[in-house]
Design an enzyme around this catalytic site. Structure first.
Site, PDB file in Angstrom:
ATOM      1  N   ASP A   1     -20.468 -15.442   5.191  1.00 20.90           N
ATOM      2  CA  ASP A   1     -20.665 -16.389   4.098  1.00 20.90           C
ATOM      3  C   ASP A   1     -22.091 -16.937   4.202  1.00 20.90           C
ATOM      4  O   ASP A   1     -22.747 -16.802   5.244  1.00 20.90           O
ATOM      5  CB  ASP A   1     -19.627 -17.512   4.232  1.00 20.90           C
ATOM      6  N   LYS A   2     -22.568 -17.560   3.143  1.00 20.51           N
ATOM      7  CA  LYS A   2     -23.923 -18.129   3.188  1.00 20.51           C
ATOM      8  C   LYS A   2     -23.891 -19.638   3.449  1.00 20.51           C
ATOM      9  O   LYS A   2     -24.321 -20.101   4.495  1.00 20.51           O
ATOM     10  CB  LYS A   2     -24.677 -17.839   1.887  1.00 20.51           C
TER      11      LYS A   2
ATOM     12  N   GLU B   1     -24.008 -33.917  -4.726  1.00 23.98           N
ATOM     13  CA  GLU B   1     -24.038 -35.211  -5.403  1.00 23.98           C
ATOM     14  C   GLU B   1     -24.515 -36.310  -4.467  1.00 23.98           C
ATOM     15  O   GLU B   1     -25.286 -37.183  -4.858  1.00 23.98           O
ATOM     16  CB  GLU B   1     -22.647 -35.546  -5.942  1.00 23.98           C
TER      17      GLU B   1
ATOM     18  N   THR C   1     -21.352 -14.366  -0.960  1.00 21.43           N
ATOM     19  CA  THR C   1     -21.496 -15.774  -1.341  1.00 21.43           C
ATOM     20  C   THR C   1     -21.133 -15.984  -2.796  1.00 21.43           C
ATOM     21  O   THR C   1     -21.154 -15.046  -3.601  1.00 21.43           O
ATOM     22  CB  THR C   1     -22.942 -16.254  -1.075  1.00 21.43           C
ATOM     23  N   GLY C   2     -20.812 -17.213  -3.143  1.00 19.56           N
ATOM     24  CA  GLY C   2     -20.542 -17.572  -4.531  1.00 19.56           C
ATOM     25  C   GLY C   2     -21.782 -18.058  -5.253  1.00 19.56           C
ATOM     26  O   GLY C   2     -21.743 -18.326  -6.458  1.00 19.56           O
TER      27      GLY C   2
ATOM     28  N   LYS D   1     -14.252 -11.312  -1.967  1.00 15.95           N
ATOM     29  CA  LYS D   1     -14.769 -11.170  -0.601  1.00 15.95           C
ATOM     30  C   LYS D   1     -13.822 -10.316   0.233  1.00 15.95           C
ATOM     31  O   LYS D   1     -14.249  -9.427   0.982  1.00 15.95           O
ATOM     32  CB  LYS D   1     -14.940 -12.549   0.045  1.00 15.95           C
TER      33      LYS D   1
ATOM     34  N   ASN E   1     -12.531 -20.921   1.288  1.00 12.31           N
ATOM     35  CA  ASN E   1     -12.773 -19.750   0.440  1.00 12.31           C
ATOM     36  C   ASN E   1     -13.112 -18.508   1.251  1.00 12.31           C
ATOM     37  O   ASN E   1     -13.207 -17.411   0.707  1.00 12.31           O
ATOM     38  CB  ASN E   1     -13.899 -20.042  -0.564  1.00 12.31           C
ATOM     39  N   ASP E   2     -13.299 -18.657   2.557  1.00  8.66           N
ATOM     40  CA  ASP E   2     -13.594 -17.512   3.429  1.00  8.66           C
ATOM     41  C   ASP E   2     -12.354 -17.014   4.164  1.00  8.66           C
ATOM     42  O   ASP E   2     -12.420 -16.000   4.860  1.00  8.66           O
ATOM     43  CB  ASP E   2     -14.671 -17.889   4.452  1.00  8.66           C
TER      44      ASP E   2
END
Length: 1076
Positions: A385-386, A468, A640-641, A755, A779-780
């Protein structure tokens, strides 16, 4: 009464009466429904089923079942060896494994009890009652306080906050440690105390439990078990799913059993040796009947058969089984328990490594499974992942671009405003201060969140997005958000108050969020911020070209960009928008779809204000780690997304792509210009044509063109999509062929499922490479579970990845030592352990096979029962176990300094057929030397000093003594890293054998004088020729292996052997210099 209905029919739903109230009057039919209690059970066994269930699972393993059959055969028929010889090793293996699995399950029971006995506050008869969590039932009303975990799945009824909201972290569910906002049910949010809540008469209609975290009831008023309440004093909720029906329990994903390449090789070798065993038994059975075909050999006068023996029809089958029992020791049952102990104990060396401990987080490496230790030394592909893995996931506000003018944070509060841009600049800063989900907490106790000194008070910013927080801190104007009112500082440093009217929440499809606010003067604004691709198409005016140019430049530099826009609403426009939003929110069906349609109508005709740039810095030594992995022959892919420009910049920064790397693109933009078919074939021609040209010139691989491929999620979907003409497989093969010829691949705009698809695609390709996936977020998890080895980063996005992984490390940089040092050592050690076990068992049992030719195939044993039983358990087990834990053929520093040494053990190099056959033939050669060496020594009628001749048991003891010393000294010759423990185990095991033999022979304890080994060992040692024979046979047995090693080092040295020689000469030179 409030109800939530689903599309499913009545049978698929459940009715819940809040507070266990009776059904309302007029209910036609009331059927009480039974729901489970709130106990969580993750354990595998109970006190009553542990023994039968564990035994059943263990005997499902082929090796254990095989030895059980052998043991039963020994009990049923007359066999040459005692049942103890098979039963005792099997009992040892089964017992050790059962203790290990029982201990692990006891820890699960302990964790379950701790969770089930947690105190929970119920409301009963208008009062708070404290009970254990396991006693909670569906329909109970529960109060949860700040920083407490929700005990079950709850419908959010009311909050201590006036606006009926609460803030929750769901790190244990989806890995996100950021704070999310949840909303109480509109009809009950005004109930703030126990009496009001207890007086509530309400019915809930909802679907039956299912694992989907977000589908039922929407995510805004369903509080899930495992999530934690934050920044809210207390909330009230009603239990709708309890115990094993909660979504957290339904999402417990049983990890698929991952098997290492070494384990697969072990099983194949085991089958080969099983075939050898059957062949031996068949040969001996046939030869026995050939031998006994002569009448005088069949029934000698001293051992004539009885009448029942002559009439038996199954005698040949029982003879076959007896030979199987006699030779069954060639299958090393103790190897499995030794391998398990080696893996389990060896994993501690990883967790104890101080260099892999991170002082910033106070975390060290974790081993969730030790079954894959050696697989760390076989990795061919790393999928990473990044964000949060290669980068720190620590956002820092770098700059903002307003109306084409660029400002950095240091000058934001000190800039001299230009008259014509003053209005837009002030609106831009208002947008950043108002369009977010940040909360301010006046407390320093929130872990891991940034603090800021504002208005002489310590503030902690809490948000669902780290971007944010970075923006709000960079602007330094945001003060607070309370009861739908937001306060910010204007340019004169005065407070401005805005009423928050509506929030159009961010989602991954729209990729933007908006707020509608009302100023103190009555003006209504809609502020929006989001990705450039989602903002620019909705802008009607503003300096679009200048801002777009700046956004693209920042993206190329690896910065995360957001665009900011606004529009002013009239009272009538806001009223219409409010009605549309309200109708969509109250829709019982397709609510998300209707909300998206309303958002699309409202978020248009913007005026572009500017853009922001936030930096997510590379992790320390990330570039060095990737460079080392590539030198080790490992291909690194980034999944990555993020958008392509940002991800590509990160890849250049971490040296995945180099300046001379030719970038190939397989993106949606390319496919729009050409068809997918044409793009794939063009890329294939480019890569393959160049490589063929290079190979024709016989140039070194270092001179070859370096290719890097960039692919996005949409292009991958087209490649993976099944086609009507069946050509999808061709596209996949073409894509894989392109990837194989690229040194690095970047996959951007990837969904979590994509992925996993990428990992699976490579894993199942025709080469079947060993894959590793590493990531830090929820998400990984899909790709971590899909890869052969999954590694989680213990990072800021929660511990979901770390919990679902096989191993967890604090930082990406620790992957270098984990693979190049620990993985290399693990593989070398266990490879030697497996080969050595087969070798020493061939040495052990082949003399027994040869002995049958000299005893009329009578199934007479060569060795005593004690030697048969203890050979693998005691005499030869500990030295190889210690070797498997501590051997270092080169130092750890050398492995880190020379990553190319990793290639020496790649592709299961030490367990290939060539190595296996060599070890097997070496065992056969040594066995022939043991047996015939002792035979020719005895052929000269060796006698002792008192004139006695050596007998059968003395012959067997001589062979066994040479055997034990040879296999132990063979291991000593293979050992490169000597410590006092090695010396103690190797020489100690030989001493133990001698002491045991003296003990078993009745020399130390005379009470053993009744058995057949009485004084046999002492009688053998009293003979001079026996001593000479032992030394000579050991030397002859070890000589071929020594010669082979010397010749191979001189003629065909591996990279590791060259390094060993180099280090030896350096040490020798240093010694000579110091001695002078």
């Amino acid at each position: 009464v409030f109800q939530r209905t689903q599309k499913e029919n009545w049978v698929d739903s459940r009715t819940i009466y809040v507070g266990h109230r009776e059904p309302p009057p007029g209910t036609e039919a009331y059927i009480p429904q039974r729901f489970p209690d709130n106990r969580i059970v993750s354990s595998k066994y109970t006190f009553w089923n542990f023994v039968p269930k564990n035994l059943f699972e263990q005997f499902r393993r082929i090796a254990n079942f095989y030895f059980l059959i052998i043991f039963l055969v020994q009990l049923i028929i007359d066999t040459p060896t005692s049942p103890v010889t098979s039963g005792l090793p099997l009992l040892f293996v089964i017992t050790v494994t059962a203790i290990k699995q029982g201990y692990e399950d006891w820890l699960r029971h302990k964790a379950d009890n701790a969770m089930n006995q947690c105190p929970v506050h119920f409301i009963q008869h208008g009062k708070l009652v404290r009970k254990q969590s396991r006693k909670l039932r569906v329909g109970d009303i529960v109060m949860v306080k700040e920083d407490e975990t929700f005990p079950c799945d709850l419908i959010f009824l009311s909050s201590s906050r006036g606006d009926g909201t609460c803030f929750v972290t769901t790190a244990s569910l989806d890995g996100e440690s950021s704070h999310k906002t949840y909303y109480a049910v509109q009809d009950t949010k005004a109930f703030h105390n126990e009496q009001e809540i207890d007086a509530l008469h309400a019915t809930i209609e909802c679907e039956q439990p299912q694992p989907d975290l977000y589908k039922p009831l929407g995510s805004e008023n369903l509080l899930l078990r495992g999530a934690t309440l934050k920044n809210t004093e207390k909330i009230f909720g009603v239990a709708i799913y309890t115990g094993m029906e909660t979504k957290m329990a339904l999402n417990y994903q049983a990890k698929s059993q991952k098997r290492s390449a070494v384990e697969k090789s072990m099983n194949v070798f085991l089958i080969v040796y099983l075939c050898i065993l059957i062949s031996k038994a068949l040969i001996n059975t046939v030869l026995k009947y050939v031998w006994q075909s002569e009448p005088f050999r069949d029934e000698p006068w001293y051992n004539q058969k009885t009448e029942p023996e002559r009439k038996r029809n199954l005698v040949s089958f029982t003879d076959f089984l007896a030979f199987m029992v006699l030779f069954n020791y060639i299958i090393p049952v103790s190897m499995y328990v030794t391998v398990e102990m080696q893996k389990f104990l060896g994993s501690y060396f990883l967790t104890w490594d101080e260099e892999m401990f991170d002082e910033d987080t106070g975390e060290g490496p974790l081993v969730n499974t030790s079954d894959l230790n050696e697989e760390l030394g076989q990795i061919e592909y790393v999928f990473t992942d990044k964000t949060g893995t290669l980068t720190e996931n620590n956002m820092e506000f770098v700059e903002c671009c307003i109306e084409g003018h660029v400002y950095v944070p240091h000058y934001i509060n000190t800039i001299s405003y230009f008259d014509h841009t003053l209005h837009y600049e002030e609106l831009f800063f208002r947008a950043l201060c108002l369009c977010h989900t940040v909360q301010v907490k006046d407390d320093d106790s929130v872990d891991g969140l940034k603090k800021n000194q504002l208005s002489r008070r310590s503030c902690i910013y809490i948000s669902s997005s780290p971007d944010e927080v970075a923006l709000v801190e960079g602007i330094q104007r945001y003060v607070c958000n309370q009861d739908n009112f937001m306060e910010i500082l204007n340019r004169e440093n005065n407070l401005e108050k805005f009423e928050l009217l509506e929030v159009l929440s961010f989602d991954s499809v729209r990729r933007r969020m908006s707020v509608i606010v009302k100023s103190s003067t009555g003006d209504i604004f809609l502020f929006c911020k989001g990705a450039d691709s989602s903002i620019f198409p909705r802008v009607k005016e503003g300096k679009i070209d200048q801002i777009r140019s700046r956004v693209e430049r920042n993206a190329v530099e690896g910065l995360r960009t957001l665009c900011v826009a606004y529009k002013k609403l009239t009272a009538e426009e806001y009223s219409n928008a409010q009605k549309l939003l309200q109708n969509a929110k109250l829709a019982l069906q397709d609510r998300e779809k209707k909300l998206a349609e309303v958002y699309e109508k409202i978020e248009r005709d913007f005026i572009l204000l500017g853009a922001t740039a936030v930096e997510d810095r590379l992790q320390e030594k990330a570039a060095d780690t990737i460079e080392a992995l590539q030198k080790a022959g490992i291909k690194v892919w980034v999944l990555t997304g993020d958008k392509m420009e940002t991800a590509a910049a990160t890849c250049y920064a971490c040296k995945l792509f180099r300046r001379n790397t030719q970038i190939l693109e397989l993106t949606t933009k390319k496919i729009e210009e050409q068809s997918l078919h044409d793009v794939l074939f063009d890329l294939s021609k480019t890569v393959l044509r160049h490589n063929v040209y290079i190979l024709s010139l016989n140039r070194l691989s270092t001179d070859m063109q370096d290719y890097g491929l960039i692919i996005d999620g949409a292009a991958l979907s087209l490649i993976m999509k099944p086609r009507q003409d069946g050509s999808s497989a061709n596209y996949r093969e073409l894509f894989l062929e392109i990837c194989r010829n690229c040194s690095a691949v970047l996959c951007c705009r990837m969904a979590p499922l994509q992925k996993a698809q990428i990992v699976k695609l490579i894993k199942l390709s025709k080469e079947h490479p060993i894959t590793l996936a590493i990531g830090d977020g929820a998400n990984d998890v899909s790709m971590i579970l899909e890869a052969h080895v999954g590694i989680g980063i213990i990072g800021k996005e929660g511990r979901q990845a770390a919990r679902n992984s096989d191993y967890a490390i604090p930082k990406f940089k620790h992957l270098k030592k984990m693979l190049l040092v620990h993985g290399h050592f693990y593989y070398v050690r266990i490879s030697e352990l497996v080969q050595y076990f087969f070798y020493k068992n061939v040495c052990f049992i082949f003399p027994q096979f040869l002995y049958q030719f000299f005893c009329g195939f009578s199934q007479q044993t060569l060795y005593d029962t004690a030697y048969l039983t203890l050979y693998n358990i005691s005499f030869t087990s500990l030295p190889i176990l210690l070797y498997g834990l501590m051997e270092q053929h080169v130092s750890a520093d050398t492995l880190k300094r020379e990553p190319s040494l990793y290639r020496d053990v790649a592709k299961n190099a030490l367990l290939r057929w060539r190595a296996f056959i060599y070890w097997t033939f070496l065992g056969v050669f040594d066995a022939v030397v043991f047996f015939f060496g002792a035979y020719f020594l005895f052929d000269n009628t060796v006698v002792t000093s008192n004139g006695q001749m050596f007998g059968n048991w003395t012959f067997g003891t001589l062979v066994f003594t040479v055997l034990v010393f040879t296999v132990t000294l063979k291991l000593a010759l293979d050992t490169h890293y000597w410590t006092w423990i090695n010396h103690f185990m190797i020489w100690g095991s030989l001493v133990f054998y001698i002491i045991f033999s003296l003990l078993w022979g009745g020399i130390i304890w005379p009470f053993l004088n009744y058995q057949r080994m009485y004084y046999v060992f002492m009688q053998m040692l009293s003979s001079g020729p026996a001593w000479l024979g032992i030394i000579l046979l050991i030397t002859v047995s070890l000589l071929p292996d020594v010669l082979k090693k010397v010749l191979c080092r001189q003629l065909w040295p591996t990279a590791t052997e060259r390094i060993q020689v180099k280090i030896f000469f350096v040490l020798k030179l240093v010694f000579c210099i110091t001695s002078l």
